[in-house]
Design an enzyme around this catalytic site. Sequence first.
Site, PDB file in Angstrom:
ATOM      1  N   SER A 128       0.834  -1.195   0.000  1.00 22.98           N
ATOM      2  CA  SER A 128       0.000   0.000   0.000  1.00 22.98           C
ATOM      3  C   SER A 128       0.879   1.260   0.000  1.00 22.98           C
ATOM      4  O   SER A 128       1.682   1.455  -0.913  1.00 22.98           O
ATOM      5  CB  SER A 128      -0.965  -0.042   1.190  1.00 22.98           C
ATOM      6  OG  SER A 128      -2.008   0.881   1.041  1.00 22.98           O
ATOM      7  N   ASP A 148      -9.763  -6.429  -3.760  1.00 23.44           N
ATOM      8  CA  ASP A 148      -9.224  -5.161  -3.264  1.00 23.44           C
ATOM      9  C   ASP A 148     -10.017  -4.000  -3.857  1.00 23.44           C
ATOM     10  O   ASP A 148     -10.112  -3.858  -5.080  1.00 23.44           O
ATOM     11  CB  ASP A 148      -7.750  -5.056  -3.646  1.00 23.44           C
ATOM     12  CG  ASP A 148      -7.028  -3.909  -2.956  1.00 23.44           C
ATOM     13  OD1 ASP A 148      -7.693  -3.068  -2.323  1.00 23.44           O
ATOM     14  OD2 ASP A 148      -5.788  -3.864  -3.051  1.00 23.44           O
ATOM     15  N   HIS A 172      -7.228  -6.110   0.382  1.00 25.58           N
ATOM     16  CA  HIS A 172      -6.113  -5.174   0.290  1.00 25.58           C
ATOM     17  C   HIS A 172      -4.874  -5.634   1.046  1.00 25.58           C
ATOM     18  O   HIS A 172      -3.800  -5.052   0.860  1.00 25.58           O
ATOM     19  CB  HIS A 172      -6.562  -3.807   0.814  1.00 25.58           C
ATOM     20  CG  HIS A 172      -5.586  -2.707   0.532  1.00 25.58           C
ATOM     21  ND1 HIS A 172      -5.194  -2.367  -0.741  1.00 25.58           N
ATOM     22  CD2 HIS A 172      -4.906  -1.871   1.368  1.00 25.58           C
ATOM     23  CE1 HIS A 172      -4.324  -1.366  -0.689  1.00 25.58           C
ATOM     24  NE2 HIS A 172      -4.134  -1.048   0.580  1.00 25.58           N
TER      25      HIS A 172
END
Length: 257
Positions: A84, A209, A237
């Site tokens: 991320s 996601d 995610h």
Amino acid sequence: MTAALKTCSLGDGPALTLVHGWGLNAGVWEDLARALADDFQVHRVDLPGHGAAADETRLGDLDTLADRLAVTLPDAGSTLVGWSLGALVALQAAARHPQRVHRVILVAGTPRFVQAPDWPHAMRLPILDAFAQGLAAQYQVTLNRFLALQFHGLPDAQATLKTLRGRLLDSPPTPKALTEGLGLLRDMDLRPTLAALPCPVHAVFGEYDTLVPAAAETSFRALRPTMRTAVIEGAGHAPFLSRPAEFEAILRSFMHD
């Protein structure tokens, strides 16, 4: 002198450095680090304002984060695994310090987190703006909403969320670092950086996601046709948490490019 990031290391072998995402800390990698320690020297870093580095208060700008990550790496260099927000840090470190980075593996990470006319498979800007507004009022509630969004639609979402929230509450991030992290997610566009990196770059997506959609795989390959990608079925995610065995197998395969 550039200060190194706070790091927890385990195992022996080729170096693998794990960079966490927005609002979390090095503890999110704990199970994966144990699983890899027999074959790799695994380093888990805490970004400033997060985890063991919460006393720093601020996250800082992307160039400084990249430089601090680079001086944290072993002298012989390392593979960078960025999840991320950590993907942005990993990409920038590889661009600024190519001699220290063997490869970059993006985990639910992207060079640009918000949509653009030529980058449709990303977050809508109002989603990030809503988080920023929530942070100003009550950041812990906003974090919990963010975590719930990561695991939306997964059959085992509640168990995974419980683990993740526990690690978050053990070492909460600072409000300033959260705000600065959202700014990086909103403003950074590292697509030219991704396309130009001299080292191998690979990417792992989660099928469900909602923040970095798996459909972005096509856009990644348009920027970098030789990169290897994988989509983990049933994952959100944080695929290393929701589908740990599948994620570990893919990560190991990417280490042998």
